[in-house]
Design an enzyme around this catalytic site. Structure first.
Site, PDB file in Angstrom:
ATOM      1  N   SER A  93       4.607  -0.749   3.721  1.00  0.00           N
ATOM      2  CA  SER A  93       4.012  -0.310   2.465  1.00  0.00           C
ATOM      3  C   SER A  93       4.959  -0.617   1.307  1.00  0.00           C
ATOM      4  CB  SER A  93       3.755   1.193   2.512  1.00  0.00           C
ATOM      5  OG  SER A  93       4.989   1.875   2.393  1.00  0.00           O
ATOM      6  N   LYS A  94       4.434  -0.494   0.092  1.00  0.00           N
ATOM      7  CA  LYS A  94       5.297  -0.776  -1.064  1.00  0.00           C
ATOM      8  C   LYS A  94       6.439   0.241  -1.124  1.00  0.00           C
ATOM      9  CE  LYS A  94       2.210   1.575  -4.277  1.00  0.00           C
ATOM     10  NZ  LYS A  94       1.285   1.471  -5.387  1.00  0.00           N
ATOM     11  N   ARG A  95       6.187   1.445  -0.615  1.00  0.00           N
ATOM     12  CA  ARG A  95       7.240   2.460  -0.614  1.00  0.00           C
ATOM     13  C   ARG A  95       8.382   2.112   0.351  1.00  0.00           C
ATOM     14  NH1 ARG A  95       5.757   6.787  -3.800  1.00  0.00           N
ATOM     15  NH2 ARG A  95       3.556   6.618  -4.289  1.00  0.00           N
ATOM     16  N   GLY A  98       9.527  -0.787   0.822  1.00  0.00           N
ATOM     17  CA  GLY A  98      10.385  -1.712   0.085  1.00  0.00           C
ATOM     18  C   GLY A  98      11.375  -0.932  -0.772  1.00  0.00           C
ATOM     19  N   ASP A 151       4.514  -0.677 -11.445  1.00  0.00           N
ATOM     20  CA  ASP A 151       3.704   0.306 -10.715  1.00  0.00           C
ATOM     21  C   ASP A 151       3.708   1.623 -11.491  1.00  0.00           C
ATOM     22  OD1 ASP A 151       2.628   0.874  -7.686  1.00  0.00           O
ATOM     23  OD2 ASP A 151       3.598   2.647  -8.554  1.00  0.00           O
TER      24      ASP A 151
END
Ligand code: GLU
Length: 505
Positions: free
Chosen positions: A264-266, A268, A282
């Site tokens: 997920s982007k989290r 990263g 974001d």
């Protein structure tokens, strides 16, 4: 034979995640391999998740990655509009056709009414809480109301949705290019909403209608859509398009580095690596840097992505886009998830930096150096310098540290040499400076020869004075061959750096 037409169909809801770019890449490779068309369709019917700027961002990412579509909202094409929000009336027509043929119905239930019925069923110990074949006759819809009542509600402007009437007990079969034969029962499929109260279609209706009208031959999408496939197969059947249904492939997920769930982007943010192709602002996480900003070459980025779930079976890992087009096959895409490994991603980048020559790298390195405000020489000279230092650069951003001493005086870490400094070395460098200032040629071999012969004359091991020379010219203990450096920065600058260091030692 049907013309190959594939589509990448992202929703413009935020940054383009690795998984999305990989789907686009596999579409691109497949289309180019088969001499077909690669369509970009913007699936923007969910107005609550729509994000301004996300569509342009998707197009920019595909451009940067070198995999632009043939048809899209901006490239045009014969099957437009390519933005679903501009196709609203088309979907309504097919939703109404399904009502006509008895495969869909109007439903007027408010969310509160549906919840109340669920409560009631729960109290009776009923497990299946879906709006489907076993509950639809308890609801407020055109199956339970008379034609007159239904028409009255519609003409009064009562909000309604259109739902597909899923027949239970049917076994849906299709062949997934990645997963092989798939069999699913319609028993667990609810009566999905096809057209929402705002008149917009849901994904289920829009994807079927658009893939059909855009003459899509193969639909590649994330595996999260596999459970929806039975509804889509039914819709093809109910709309009379079953014979020309696209061939599906459900692509595996890209997993977290430890293999525990979807990347997920989290992740990263948490683990310190990019998950977006390019930087994205974001609303919750702030500005998130992408692979591009962190110094990845698009060539390396797409090579790495291609290998996240595919290989050609030979063990070969480095492929250019053209080579991928030559050998890519959907059949060789694996069905299990692929773990993302940032170290491996950097390995690909390093390999590509080594593989490309100075002229090829220049367009990528130049902006990185320009951003530093360096006073740069002409491009030929920069290309030479790129060639000298590229082995040492894993990311494009590494070119700053690895080459800025060519363009400006470094901050010299004299403590690296002062510990072992003595009069003899001062003598050596003074003499060297004198010889080099009057030396005829200024080329690598002559500089090396004169340096070594002076060391010999003074009974110094070349190593004892090479490191100090390096530190004087570079600032630290790194960089390419020291005579290459002297050659590039030129006589005047070389002598100035030596003399400046001598005055401080
Ligand atoms: N809009 C869908 C998504 O972003 C597309 C799925 C598909 O390719 O059919 O996941």
């Amino acid at each position: 034979m049907r013309r190959v037409r594939v589509r990448f169909a992202p929703s413009p809801t935020g940054g383009l995640h690795l998984g999305g770019v990989r789907t686009a890449l596999y579409n691109y490779l497949f289309a180019h391999r088969k001499g077909g068309d690669f369509v970009l369709r913007i699936e923007d019917t969910d107005r609550t998740r729509f994000v301004e700027g996300a569509e342009q961002y998707i197009i920019d990412c595909l451009d940067w990655a070198g995999i632009p579509p043939d048809e899209s909202p901006v490239h045009g094409g014969e099957y437009g509009p390519y933005r679903q929000s501009e196709r609203k009336e088309i979907y309504r027509k097919y939703a109404e056709q399904l009502i006509e043929s008895g495969h869909a119905y109007y439903a007027f239930d408010t969310p509160e009414e549906i919840e109340a019925l669920r409560e009631k069923l729960r109290a009776e110990g009923k497990e299946n809480l879906q709006y489907g074949y076993d509950s639809r006759m308890l609801m407020k819809n055109s199956l339970t109301l008379s034609v007159k009542e239904t028409q009255k509600l519609i003409s009064e402007g009562a909000p309604y949705v259109i739902r597909v009437k899923v027949e239970p007990g049917i076994t849906i079969q299709f062949n997934d290019i990645v997963r092989g034969p798939i069999e699913m029962s319609t028993d667990t499929v609810d009566d999905k909403v096809l057209l929402k109260a705002d008149g917009m279609p849901t994904y289920h209706l829009a994807v079927v209608v658009d893939d059909h009208l855009m003459q899509i031959s193969h639909s590649f999408r994330g595996e999260e859509w596999l459970p929806s496939a039975p509804v889509h197969v039914l819709l093809y059947k109910y709309l009379g398009w079953e014979d020309v249904m696209p061939q599906w492939a459900h692509l595996p997920l890209i997993l977290k580095p430890d293999g525990n769930g979807k990347l997920s982007k989290r992740d990263g943010q948490r683990l310190g690596f990019p998950v977006f192709a390019m930087e994205w602002e974001d609303p919750n996480l702030g500005l998130i840097q992408g692979f591009k900003e962190l110094g990845f070459l698009p060539q390396a980025f797409i090579n790495m992505l291609a290998m996240l779930g595919w290989n050609d079976g030979s063990g070969k890992e480095l492929f250019s886009l053209d080579e991928l087009v030559e050998v890519f096959s959907m059949e060789r895409v694996q069905s299990h998830g692929a773990k993302f490994d940032y170290e491996k991603a950097k390995w690909f980048n390093h390999e590509w930096i080594k593989k490309m020559d100075g002229a090829e790298l220049l367009p990528y390195v130049l902006p990185v150096l320009e951003k530093e405000g360096l006073d740069l020489p002409d491009n030929n000279k920069i290309e030479t310098i790129i060639n000298l230092v590229k082995e040492r650069c894993v990311l494009l951003t590494d070119f700053v540290a690895q080459s800025s001493f060519f363009f400006k005086k470094p901050d010299v870490q004299l403590d690296l040499i002062s510990g072992k400094w003595d009069e003899k070395k001062t003598e050596f460098f003074k003499t060297l400076s004198g010889r080099w200032s009057s030396h005829d040629g200024w080329n690598h071999d002559e500089l090396e020869t004169s340096f070594k012969s002076l060391a010999g004359e003074m009974q110094l091991k070349p190593g004892e004075v090479l490191l100090p020379l390096r530190v004087m010219l570079v600032g630290g203990k790194f960089g390419p061959g020291v005579f290459d450096i002297a050659l590039q920065i030129g006589r005047e600058e070389t002598l100035s750096r030596i003399n400046e260091a001598l005055s401080c030692l």
